[in-house]
Scaffold this active site. Structure first.
Site, PDB file in Angstrom:
ATOM      1  N   CYS A 164       3.794  -4.496   6.492  1.00  0.00           N
ATOM      2  CA  CYS A 164       3.334  -4.338   5.115  1.00  0.00           C
ATOM      3  C   CYS A 164       4.460  -3.841   4.219  1.00  0.00           C
ATOM      4  O   CYS A 164       5.504  -3.404   4.691  1.00  0.00           O
ATOM      5  CB  CYS A 164       2.160  -3.373   5.054  1.00  0.00           C
ATOM      6  N   HIS A 173       0.831  -1.207   0.000  1.00  0.00           N
ATOM      7  CA  HIS A 173       0.000   0.000   0.000  1.00  0.00           C
ATOM      8  C   HIS A 173       0.863   1.254   0.000  1.00  0.00           C
ATOM      9  O   HIS A 173       2.095   1.198   0.158  1.00  0.00           O
ATOM     10  CB  HIS A 173      -0.936   0.007   1.211  1.00  0.00           C
TER      11      HIS A 173
END
Length: 402
Positions: free
Chosen positions: A347, A329
């Site tokens: 992430c 992301h």
């Protein structure tokens, strides 16, 4: 009193009488006889002369609460069967085959729970009659969810994935009912595993990534299959069809802090990024993950993944890789370490512009191949779609039909 007018009559050569009736403890008959006519218990005349038939048929299921999950069997006492049909009152029919000696017809599939069936049988000489039975209702019904969605186009790593509402004890019976066909005869195998949710799950994958353009169809012929204790019965069939898109692979170098998108073997994006902080639970996973969904802008909160109150952010261009919460992301707050160090909470983060470019080109089902030492372990097969981290031999061994 005389007998009623016969419902079905057929011609026979002079001097020969040959009639067919559905008889026996396993047949329910709609007889064309009055209450005052003769005849033995459990049989029906198809003639009208009041004499016992010299050809009879028996059906193995009877009554209004017959046991489901069994094939329907129609047996002829004498002569040869010509045709048998078994139709459900709600529509549809059970196909079947007549034995080599012509005496027995057996359905290919089992009788489903809570279903009324009509049986019609005809012998080689033209005699015919009907019977009916209804199967008992299922005390417990099992259901499933399928991925990918119907008529979708997905990436080359997307498995066929089936998650069951209730436990599946008889895995072999269920797996036998799952028919996979492909447009190019791709070979593959089912593998049973536990989904991240704790539910039983079975995935089908080829030995290697799918070939682009492959059309895949699942015909789950589960109606009437008993999944075993605590699982219940299936009371319907399921189907899904999907197509494999372009050959895209996202390569994530955890140690080099870069991400690259390859399409048809050529690199089309090269992105500096920052992955999970090594040395603890904030580290990223290694191995192959499959893009599960493109979720856009979402709220990410650390307590949902067991990291306390470390963060609570609205995050753009979110691409889910695992059920445990690993995403790729946009992470503009980490701009100072892109391409230099891993400082996220697990992430793969990148700039807004690069995240937008990647988000716009990847497809659900694309593999993210993550390599490097700065990881906390390998993506498990049930944590998203981690089946590609299992060797082909070990994957085949997960089949209930091995």
């Amino acid at each position: 009193m005389s007998s009623a007018r016969p419902r079905i009559r057929r011609s026979a050569p002079a001097g020969r009488r040959s009639r067919i009736a559905l008889t026996g403890p396993a047949a329910l008959l709609a007889a064309a006889l009055t209450a005052c006519s003769g005849g033995s218990s459990g049989s029906a005349e198809v003639g009208g002369d009041g004499k016992a038939p010299d050809t009879s048929v028996s059906v193995n299921l009877t009554g209004k609460a017959a046991a489901p999950g069994e094939p329907v069997k129609v047996t002829l006492a004498q002569g040869k069967l010509k045709a048998v049909s078994v139709k459900a009152d709600e529509g549809g029919a059970l196909a079947g085959k007549i034995s080599g000696d012509g005496r027995t017809w057996t359905s290919d599939r089992v009788a489903a729970p809570g279903t009324a069936y009509t049986v019609e049988a005809t012998d080689a000489d033209g005699g015919s009659d009907k019977a009916a039975f209804t199967t008992a209702e299922a005390e417990k019904v099992n259901k499933l969810s399928l991925a990918p969605g119907k008529n979708t186009t997905v990436g080359i790593a997307q498995p066929l994935s089936v998650v069951f509402d209730h436990p599946v004890k008889d895995k072999a019976a269920v797996e036998k009912a799952l028919k996979v066909t492909t447009s190019n005869d791709t070979e593959g195998s089912w593998g049973w595993l536990q989904d991240y949710s704790g539910k039983d799950r079975v995935d089908w994958r080829p030995e290697e990534y799918w070939k682009p353009g492959t059309k895949v169809t699942l015909d789950a012929q589960l109606n009437g299959v008993d999944t075993g204790a605590d699982g219940g019965w299936f009371v319907r069939d399921y189907t899904t069809t999907f197509t494999i898109g372009a050959a895209q692979v996202v390569k994530v170098d955890l140690d080099g802090h870069r991400l690259a998108l390859h399409r048809d073997g050529k690199q089309v994006l090269d992105i500096p990024m920052s992955a999970g902080t090594p040395g603890g639970e904030k580290a990223s996973w290694r191995g192959t993950a499959v893009l599960m969904s493109k979720e856009g802008t979402i709220n990410m909160r650390s307590e949902t993944v067991g990291l306390g109150d470390a963060y609570d952010k609205m995050v753009d261009y979110s691409m889910r890789l695992t059920w445990s919460g690993m995403y790729a992301h946009a992470a503009p707050w980490n701009a100072g370490v892109f391409g230099q160090a891993n400082r996220s909470s697990g992430c793969v983060g990148m700039s807004d512009a690069n995240a937008s470019a990647l988000y716009g080109q990847v497809r659900v089902g694309d593999p993210f191949e993550m390599t490097g030492t700065e990881a906390k372990g390998t993506v498990a097969e049930g944590n998203g779609y981690g089946a590609w981290n299992v060797s082909w031999a070990d994957w085949q061994a997960k089949s209930a039909l091995k």
